[in-house]
Design a protein around this motif. Structure first.
Motif, PDB file in Angstrom:
ATOM      1  N   ALA A  90       0.729  -1.206  -0.059  1.00  0.00           N
ATOM      2  CA  ALA A  90      -0.014   0.058  -0.026  1.00  0.00           C
ATOM      3  C   ALA A  90       0.885   1.331   0.026  1.00  0.00           C
ATOM      4  N   ALA A  91       0.807   2.126  -1.054  1.00  0.00           N
ATOM      5  CA  ALA A  91       1.662   3.375  -1.022  1.00  0.00           C
ATOM      6  C   ALA A  91       0.872   4.427  -1.832  1.00  0.00           C
ATOM      7  N   GLN A  92       1.547   5.695  -1.822  1.00  0.00           N
ATOM      8  CA  GLN A  92       1.079   6.542  -2.752  1.00  0.00           C
ATOM      9  C   GLN A  92       2.078   6.915  -3.544  1.00  0.00           C
ATOM     10  N   VAL A  93       1.912   6.930  -4.788  1.00  0.00           N
ATOM     11  CA  VAL A  93       2.838   7.589  -5.902  1.00  0.00           C
ATOM     12  C   VAL A  93       2.280   8.576  -6.812  1.00  0.00           C
ATOM     13  N   PRO A  94       3.324   9.319  -7.588  1.00  0.00           N
ATOM     14  CA  PRO A  94       2.834  10.170  -8.254  1.00  0.00           C
ATOM     15  C   PRO A  94       2.206  10.215  -9.634  1.00  0.00           C
ATOM     16  N   ASP A  95       2.629   8.852 -10.107  1.00  0.00           N
ATOM     17  CA  ASP A  95       2.137   8.357 -11.324  1.00  0.00           C
ATOM     18  C   ASP A  95       2.291   7.154 -11.856  1.00  0.00           C
ATOM     19  N   GLU A  96       1.399   6.608 -13.065  1.00  0.00           N
ATOM     20  CA  GLU A  96       1.622   5.203 -13.086  1.00  0.00           C
ATOM     21  C   GLU A  96       2.844   4.490 -13.345  1.00  0.00           C
ATOM     22  N   THR A  97       3.698   5.204 -13.776  1.00  0.00           N
ATOM     23  CA  THR A  97       5.137   4.748 -14.025  1.00  0.00           C
ATOM     24  C   THR A  97       5.872   4.476 -12.574  1.00  0.00           C
ATOM     25  N   ALA A  98       5.859   5.389 -11.633  1.00  0.00           N
ATOM     26  CA  ALA A  98       6.179   5.051 -10.338  1.00  0.00           C
ATOM     27  C   ALA A  98       5.498   3.753  -9.653  1.00  0.00           C
ATOM     28  N   ALA A  99       3.984   3.555 -10.064  1.00  0.00           N
ATOM     29  CA  ALA A  99       3.610   2.671  -9.367  1.00  0.00           C
ATOM     30  C   ALA A  99       3.989   1.313 -10.012  1.00  0.00           C
ATOM     31  N   LYS A 100       4.060   1.060 -11.112  1.00  0.00           N
ATOM     32  CA  LYS A 100       4.723   0.151 -12.005  1.00  0.00           C
ATOM     33  C   LYS A 100       6.239  -0.181 -11.580  1.00  0.00           C
ATOM     34  N   ASP A 101       7.136   0.726 -11.168  1.00  0.00           N
ATOM     35  CA  ASP A 101       8.567   0.489 -11.033  1.00  0.00           C
ATOM     36  C   ASP A 101       8.316  -0.224  -9.386  1.00  0.00           C
ATOM     37  N   LEU A 102       7.529   0.453  -8.555  1.00  0.00           N
ATOM     38  CA  LEU A 102       7.511   0.010  -7.012  1.00  0.00           C
ATOM     39  C   LEU A 102       6.986  -1.228  -7.053  1.00  0.00           C
ATOM     40  N   LEU A 103       5.856  -1.761  -7.929  1.00  0.00           N
ATOM     41  CA  LEU A 103       5.351  -3.351  -7.812  1.00  0.00           C
ATOM     42  C   LEU A 103       6.468  -4.171  -8.565  1.00  0.00           C
ATOM     43  N   ALA A 104       7.016  -3.927  -9.396  1.00  0.00           N
ATOM     44  CA  ALA A 104       7.975  -4.623  -9.987  1.00  0.00           C
ATOM     45  C   ALA A 104       9.241  -5.145  -9.282  1.00  0.00           C
ATOM     46  N   ALA A 105       9.536  -3.919  -8.484  1.00  0.00           N
ATOM     47  CA  ALA A 105      10.886  -4.077  -7.641  1.00  0.00           C
ATOM     48  C   ALA A 105      10.503  -5.114  -6.441  1.00  0.00           C
ATOM     49  N   VAL A 106       9.421  -4.783  -5.933  1.00  0.00           N
ATOM     50  CA  VAL A 106       9.059  -5.546  -4.447  1.00  0.00           C
ATOM     51  C   VAL A 106       8.332  -6.754  -5.093  1.00  0.00           C
TER      52      VAL A 106
END
Length: 195
Positions: A90-106
């Motif tokens: 569960a997190a807040q990110v500024p855009d879809e790219t940041a959301a994808k990067d975070l999810l992929a890394a985790v």
């Protein structure tokens, strides 16, 4: 004059009522001070009142506007929960790219866990660093017994869950500190022994 008579004469002087001028002073002095306060300063040419210059040279205190949940520059609130073979991000990110990067890394770090994506895009959000957050998840998933939560509320990074030993507890805390070096870490991980 005897001592008793002298004493009576001296004490009588102190018991006298205040003179009339004293009462005038008690009433007039506060009125004069109040009048001076109301005048404040001389009127300027445009009709405004000039205020006297401040007597201190200290710079004015600037109070920043309250931020909703976080300090500027630090990530927006997030939480990572490992429980029953699932990882909830569960997190807040500024855009879809940041959301994808975070999810992929985790997800890459916790390959054996089913990932529950609770990432939301918020315009002014600051995303956590994906790689360091993934390292914290990896350390937690490896060292925790099952339930583990890493929760950042914008000011404090709280760790909760159960671990087998002090070494595992320290490992998770070190990984959390690496993920957010400026954060205050509240390590509530409990040691479970004798099972």
């Amino acid at each position: 004059m005897s001592d008793a008579t002298g004493w009576a004469t001296v004490t009588r002087r102190y018991r006298q009522r205040p003179a009339g001028w004293w009462w005038v002073a008690v009433l007039v002095v506060p009125l004069l001070l109040a009048g001076l306060g109301l005048l404040g300063g001389a009127p300027a040419e445009d009709g405004a009142t000039e205020q006297p210059a401040p007597t201190t040279s200290a710079p004015p205190v600037v109070v920043p506007p309250p931020s909703h949940d976080r300090v500027d520059g630090l990530p927006s609130p997030f939480s990572l929960t490992v429980s029953d073979g699932q990882l909830r991000v569960a997190a807040q990110v500024p855009d879809e790219t940041a959301a994808k990067d975070l999810l992929a890394a985790v997800t890459a770090t916790a390959a054996d866990l089913q990932v529950d994506d609770a990432i939301e895009v918020v315009d002014d959000a600051v995303a956590p660093a994906p790689e360091t957050l993934a390292a914290a998840v990896a350390a937690g998933a490896a060292a925790a017994r099952d339930d583990l939560e890493i929760d950042w509320d914008g000011t404090v990074l709280t760790l909760t869950g159960e671990v087998d030993d002090a070494e595992a507890r320290a490992e998770i805390e070190d990984a959390a500190r690496a993920a957010l070096p400026v954060a205050t870490v509240d390590n509530r991980l409990t040691l479970v022994t004798g099972e």
